[in-house]
Enzyme design. Structure first.
Site, PDB file in Angstrom:
ATOM      1  N   ASN A   1       7.414  -6.930  14.230  1.00 57.20           N
ATOM      2  CA  ASN A   1       7.206  -5.476  14.276  1.00 57.20           C
ATOM      3  C   ASN A   1       6.643  -4.929  13.180  1.00 57.20           C
ATOM      4  OD1 ASN A   1       8.364  -5.411  17.031  1.00 57.20           O
ATOM      5  ND2 ASN A   1      10.374  -5.384  16.171  1.00 57.20           N
ATOM      6  N   CYS A   2       5.722  -3.692  13.346  1.00 57.24           N
ATOM      7  CA  CYS A   2       5.414  -3.060  12.089  1.00 57.24           C
ATOM      8  C   CYS A   2       6.422  -3.001  11.052  1.00 57.24           C
ATOM      9  CB  CYS A   2       4.833  -1.797  12.741  1.00 57.24           C
ATOM     10  SG  CYS A   2       3.613  -0.851  11.311  1.00 57.24           S
ATOM     11  N   PRO A   3       5.941  -3.128   9.762  1.00 58.39           N
ATOM     12  CA  PRO A   3       4.633  -3.399   9.231  1.00 58.39           C
ATOM     13  C   PRO A   3       4.372  -4.698   9.188  1.00 58.39           C
ATOM     14  CG  PRO A   3       5.988  -2.867   7.633  1.00 58.39           C
ATOM     15  CD  PRO A   3       6.936  -2.743   8.841  1.00 58.39           C
TER      16      PRO A   3
ATOM     17  N   ASP B   1       3.657  -6.503  19.301  1.00 56.97           N
ATOM     18  CA  ASP B   1       3.953  -4.984  18.849  1.00 56.97           C
ATOM     19  C   ASP B   1       3.083  -3.990  19.474  1.00 56.97           C
ATOM     20  OD1 ASP B   1       4.842  -2.579  17.895  1.00 56.97           O
ATOM     21  OD2 ASP B   1       4.688  -3.195  15.897  1.00 56.97           O
TER      22      ASP B   1
END
Length: 74
Positions: A12-14, A39
């Site tokens: 997932n981000c980042p 994501d």
């Protein structure tokens, strides 16, 4: 045809952006980094990343839950 591939599926981000930034650091201008991510926010994130870093989004596509990008280092 990509010069280097990054599998960012499940991250997932980042994290996908951070891993792409690190991968591009070792590449030469004109080389292509391909990235696979899951994501859903990655499309917007990689678009912003390219705009901020000056790299070129050469390709962006989606196949089910997997997003595929090719970024050309500038």
């Amino acid at each position: 045809m990509a010069d280097k591939h990054l599998d960012a599926k499940g991250l997932n981000c980042p994290l996908p952006i951070l891993k792409a930034k690190k991968a591009l650091k070792d590449m030469q201008p004109g080389q292509i980094l391909s990235i696979e991510a899951t994501d859903p926010g990655s499309a917007k994130d990689f678009e912003s990343f390219c705009a901020q870093t000056g790299n070129k989004m050469a390709k962006a596509s989606e196949n089910g839950d997997v997003f595929y990008y090719e970024i050309e280092k500038q």
